[in-house]
Scaffold this motif. Structure first.
Motif, PDB file in Angstrom:
ATOM      1  N   ILE A  27       0.866  -1.173   0.000  1.00 56.19           N
ATOM      2  CA  ILE A  27       0.000   0.000   0.000  1.00 56.19           C
ATOM      3  C   ILE A  27       0.903   1.224   0.000  1.00 56.19           C
ATOM      4  O   ILE A  27       1.511   1.563   1.024  1.00 56.19           O
ATOM      5  N   LEU A  28       1.037   1.854  -1.169  1.00 49.74           N
ATOM      6  CA  LEU A  28       1.837   3.074  -1.271  1.00 49.74           C
ATOM      7  C   LEU A  28       0.998   4.217  -0.719  1.00 49.74           C
ATOM      8  O   LEU A  28      -0.055   4.560  -1.256  1.00 49.74           O
ATOM      9  N   ASP A  29       1.497   4.819   0.355  1.00 47.12           N
ATOM     10  CA  ASP A  29       0.690   5.744   1.148  1.00 47.12           C
ATOM     11  C   ASP A  29       1.006   7.205   0.821  1.00 47.12           C
ATOM     12  O   ASP A  29       2.118   7.676   1.060  1.00 47.12           O
ATOM     13  N   LEU A  30       0.006   7.898   0.282  1.00 41.04           N
ATOM     14  CA  LEU A  30       0.124   9.334   0.022  1.00 41.04           C
ATOM     15  C   LEU A  30      -0.476  10.168   1.148  1.00 41.04           C
ATOM     16  O   LEU A  30      -0.406  11.393   1.105  1.00 41.04           O
ATOM     17  N   ASP A  32      -1.287   9.686   5.557  1.00 38.79           N
ATOM     18  CA  ASP A  32      -0.698   9.955   6.867  1.00 38.79           C
ATOM     19  C   ASP A  32       0.810   9.744   6.935  1.00 38.79           C
ATOM     20  O   ASP A  32       1.487  10.384   7.740  1.00 38.79           O
ATOM     21  N   ALA A  33       1.346   8.838   6.135  1.00 42.39           N
ATOM     22  CA  ALA A  33       2.774   8.539   6.216  1.00 42.39           C
ATOM     23  C   ALA A  33       3.647   9.616   5.577  1.00 42.39           C
ATOM     24  O   ALA A  33       4.871   9.566   5.688  1.00 42.39           O
ATOM     25  N   VAL A  34       3.023  10.582   4.917  1.00 44.70           N
ATOM     26  CA  VAL A  34       3.769  11.606   4.187  1.00 44.70           C
ATOM     27  C   VAL A  34       3.460  12.984   4.765  1.00 44.70           C
ATOM     28  O   VAL A  34       2.290  13.377   4.868  1.00 44.70           O
ATOM     29  N   ALA A  35       4.496  13.713   5.144  1.00 40.18           N
ATOM     30  CA  ALA A  35       4.316  15.070   5.663  1.00 40.18           C
ATOM     31  C   ALA A  35       3.764  15.988   4.566  1.00 40.18           C
ATOM     32  O   ALA A  35       4.019  15.761   3.377  1.00 40.18           O
ATOM     33  N   PRO A  36       3.007  17.014   4.935  1.00 42.85           N
ATOM     34  CA  PRO A  36       2.416  17.909   3.926  1.00 42.85           C
ATOM     35  C   PRO A  36       3.421  18.456   2.925  1.00 42.85           C
ATOM     36  O   PRO A  36       3.148  18.517   1.723  1.00 42.85           O
ATOM     37  N   ALA A  40       4.058  16.427  -2.662  1.00 37.46           N
ATOM     38  CA  ALA A  40       4.332  16.607  -4.097  1.00 37.46           C
ATOM     39  C   ALA A  40       5.430  15.645  -4.554  1.00 37.46           C
ATOM     40  O   ALA A  40       5.320  15.007  -5.608  1.00 37.46           O
ATOM     41  N   ALA A  41       6.482  15.537  -3.751  1.00 38.05           N
ATOM     42  CA  ALA A  41       7.570  14.609  -4.076  1.00 38.05           C
ATOM     43  C   ALA A  41       7.087  13.173  -4.039  1.00 38.05           C
ATOM     44  O   ALA A  41       7.512  12.339  -4.852  1.00 38.05           O
ATOM     45  N   ALA A  42       6.177  12.864  -3.120  1.00 42.34           N
ATOM     46  CA  ALA A  42       5.640  11.507  -3.028  1.00 42.34           C
ATOM     47  C   ALA A  42       4.858  11.148  -4.286  1.00 42.34           C
ATOM     48  O   ALA A  42       4.974  10.036  -4.805  1.00 42.34           O
ATOM     49  N   ARG A  43       4.071  12.076  -4.782  1.00 37.29           N
ATOM     50  CA  ARG A  43       3.308  11.807  -6.008  1.00 37.29           C
ATOM     51  C   ARG A  43       4.236  11.602  -7.196  1.00 37.29           C
ATOM     52  O   ARG A  43       4.001  10.741  -8.055  1.00 37.29           O
ATOM     53  N   GLN A  44       5.321  12.356  -7.257  1.00 35.79           N
ATOM     54  CA  GLN A  44       6.276  12.186  -8.348  1.00 35.79           C
ATOM     55  C   GLN A  44       6.988  10.845  -8.245  1.00 35.79           C
ATOM     56  O   GLN A  44       7.198  10.155  -9.250  1.00 35.79           O
ATOM     57  N   ALA A  45       7.330  10.453  -7.018  1.00 34.69           N
ATOM     58  CA  ALA A  45       7.971   9.151  -6.810  1.00 34.69           C
ATOM     59  C   ALA A  45       7.031   8.019  -7.213  1.00 34.69           C
ATOM     60  O   ALA A  45       7.467   7.009  -7.773  1.00 34.69           O
TER      61      ALA A  45
END
Length: 267
Positions: A27-30, A32-36, A40-45
């Motif tokens: 489960i790739l988490d966009l 709670d596991a990602v700081a605000p 943006a970097a998480a979505r690109q990754a």
């Protein structure tokens, strides 16, 4: 998918492959596991580091947040199809906003749990999961568990309510994560209870938990042998109710045996 679903922060692409190697699904988490500031970097990754779509779920931010639209835009640039909706509360919104995606609805607020049966009926919802800590937070509480590690009554009710809603509409039911990572015995016992109660899978937060979840969901050899012998005896008896090894057997007991063989991959 198998019984062990492993959460992985979407802003940590160096962990993607390792998570996929260890778990039955990632489960790739966009949310709670990602700081605000890292979303943006998480979505690109997410876009740049593809995993097997058949074994990957993407958890998006709640539908009523600005982040959701950005998550959905990123999702459309990937091959991923299964989406987990955080803090699911509105069946109609799920059906409309994610009409083309199979959805795992995460019921983790008081409203989401109360509406679990409605959410389960949405055409694109394929499963329900519940979350203990967000639920208690939505109630103004401080902890989902007692001092002995067991769930408080309100958490147990939510767990049961989500499981019943999933079962009523033939959807998968996923049990909540176990946060005490070193307590593998507690994790195993809770997963055993999840299996016996009818959950399809359990989510986890650390790779070390995967093996214990798989062990809990895999029926012991003795149980498999008993189930096979029981079903063979039922086929021979050809009666609605009969006796087997001193026990009265009827339809529900046969369904239990069939479930055991399914978990063992022998059905």
């Amino acid at each position: 998918m198998g019984p062990a679903l492993l959460f992985c922060p979407a802003d940590r692409p160096e962990r993607y492959t390792k998570a996929a190697e260890r778990a039955d699904a990632v489960i790739l988490d966009l949310e709670d596991a990602v700081a605000p500031e890292a979303k943006a970097a998480a979505r690109q990754a997410l876009i740049e580091n593809p995993l097997d779509p058949e074994r990957t779920v993407v958890r998006v931010n709640p539908l009523d947040t600005p982040e959701f639209a950005l998550d959905l835009e990123a999702l459309r640039s990937t091959a991923y199809r299964t989406v987990m909706v955080a803090k699911a509360e509105d069946a109609q919104a799920i059906a409309q906003a994610l009409a083309d995606y199979p959805v795992l609805a995460l019921c983790e607020t008081a409203l989401g749990v109360v509406r679990a049966a409605e959410i389960a009926q949405a055409h694109n919802v394929v499963g329900l999961m519940w979350g203990a800590e967000d639920l208690v937070a939505s109630l103004g509480g401080t902890s989902s568990r007692d001092e002995d590690g067991g769930y408080r009554a309100v958490a147990l009710q939510a767990r049961s309510q989500v499981l019943l809603a999933a079962g009523a509409y033939s959807k998968a039911a996923i049990d909540a994560v176990y946060l005490n990572i070193p307590d593998v015995d507690g994790l195993y016992r809770e997963a055993q209870d999840a299996v016996a109660s009818g959950f399809s899978a359990t989510a986890c937060i650390h790779p070390s938990q995967v093996e214990h979840l798989r062990r809990a969901y895999q029926p012991p050899r003795a149980d498999v042998e008993y189930a096979r012998a029981l079903l063979a005896a039922a086929a021979e008896a050809q009666n609605g109710v009969f006796s087997f090894q001193g026990r009265m057997i009827d339809g529900p007991v046969l369904k239990h045996a069939q479930a055991t063989l399914r978990r063992a991959g022998q059905a």
